[in-house]
Design a protein around this motif. Structure first.
Motif, short mmCIF file in Angstrom:
data_model
loop_
_atom_site.label_atom_id
_atom_site.label_comp_id
_atom_site.label_asym_id
_atom_site.label_seq_id
_atom_site.Cartn_x
_atom_site.Cartn_y
_atom_site.Cartn_z
N VAL A 248 0.79 -1.11 -0.35
CA VAL A 248 0.04 0.14 0.01
C VAL A 248 0.94 1.13 0.11
O VAL A 248 1.72 1.47 0.80
N LEU A 249 0.70 2.03 -0.96
CA LEU A 249 1.23 3.46 -0.76
C LEU A 249 0.48 4.50 -1.04
O LEU A 249 -0.41 4.67 -1.74
N GLU A 250 0.40 5.50 -0.08
CA GLU A 250 -0.21 6.57 -0.05
C GLU A 250 0.53 7.83 -0.76
O GLU A 250 1.76 7.83 -0.73
N LEU A 251 -0.28 8.53 -1.47
CA LEU A 251 0.38 9.61 -2.21
C LEU A 251 0.43 10.83 -1.47
O LEU A 251 -0.66 11.14 -0.81
N ASP A 252 1.39 11.72 -1.43
CA ASP A 252 1.42 12.85 -0.55
C ASP A 252 1.09 14.04 -1.38
O ASP A 252 1.60 14.48 -2.36
N GLY B 104 -4.22 6.65 -3.35
CA GLY B 104 -2.89 5.77 -3.11
C GLY B 104 -3.12 4.68 -4.03
O GLY B 104 -3.93 4.44 -4.93
N PHE B 105 -2.15 3.43 -4.12
CA PHE B 105 -2.16 2.46 -4.89
C PHE B 105 -2.02 1.13 -4.04
O PHE B 105 -1.28 1.03 -2.88
N ALA B 106 -2.52 0.33 -4.45
CA ALA B 106 -2.40 -1.20 -3.89
C ALA B 106 -2.00 -2.10 -4.60
O ALA B 106 -2.24 -1.97 -5.97
N ALA C 62 -7.28 -2.88 -12.26
CA ALA C 62 -5.96 -3.17 -12.30
C ALA C 62 -5.41 -2.21 -13.31
O ALA C 62 -5.86 -2.05 -14.61
N GLY C 63 -4.36 -1.62 -13.16
CA GLY C 63 -3.67 -0.82 -14.44
C GLY C 63 -2.25 -0.58 -13.77
O GLY C 63 -1.90 -0.61 -12.86
N GLY C 64 -1.67 0.18 -14.64
CA GLY C 64 -0.29 0.74 -14.41
C GLY C 64 0.70 -0.42 -14.25
O GLY C 64 0.36 -1.48 -14.65
N VAL D 253 -1.20 -2.53 -10.42
CA VAL D 253 -1.43 -2.16 -9.28
C VAL D 253 -2.82 -1.44 -9.47
O VAL D 253 -3.17 -1.10 -10.75
N ARG D 254 -3.58 -1.32 -8.30
CA ARG D 254 -4.96 -0.83 -8.46
C ARG D 254 -4.92 0.68 -7.29
O ARG D 254 -4.36 0.56 -6.51
N TRP D 255 -5.49 1.72 -7.96
CA TRP D 255 -5.75 2.94 -7.16
C TRP D 255 -6.97 2.90 -6.08
O TRP D 255 -7.91 2.14 -6.38
N PHE D 256 -6.75 3.69 -5.13
CA PHE D 256 -8.13 3.88 -4.35
C PHE D 256 -7.85 5.44 -3.99
O PHE D 256 -6.94 6.02 -3.90
N SER D 257 -8.97 5.78 -3.55
CA SER D 257 -9.16 7.33 -3.12
C SER D 257 -10.35 7.30 -2.18
O SER D 257 -11.37 6.60 -2.05
#
Length: 80
Positions: A4-8, A17-19, A43-45, A49-53
């Motif tokens: 899991v990565l949260e974008l700043d 972020g991305f999962a 799924a993409g990228g 990876v998948r994004w979430f918001s």
């Protein structure tokens, strides 16, 4: 890549972020005990990876990822 990565971002009220591909669910938890599952996009990228918001209700929260095998991993915490 972490699971899991949260974008700043500049906004304190929006979380994006991305999962990773092994993640089944992402959950946001607040210090008042409330929590919510965050929907994952398609799924993409790189590597699928998948994004979430979501709109966050507090500057202090914790993200956790549930993996496909049921393990919870990679807690990310934002502290005010």
């Amino acid at each position: 890549m972490r699971d899991v990565l949260e974008l700043d971002l500049l906004s304190d009220n929006v979380l994006i972020g991305f999962a990773g591909t092994g993640v089944r669910k992402v959950r946001i938890s607040y210090s008042d005990g409330t929590s919510a599952e965050l929907p994952l996009g398609p799924a993409g990228g790189p590597g699928g990876v998948r994004w979430f918001s979501t709109e966050v209700k507090s500057r202090s929260f914790k993200l956790s990822a549930e993996m496909k095998d049921g393990k919870v991993t990679d807690t990310v915490r934002r502290i005010p």
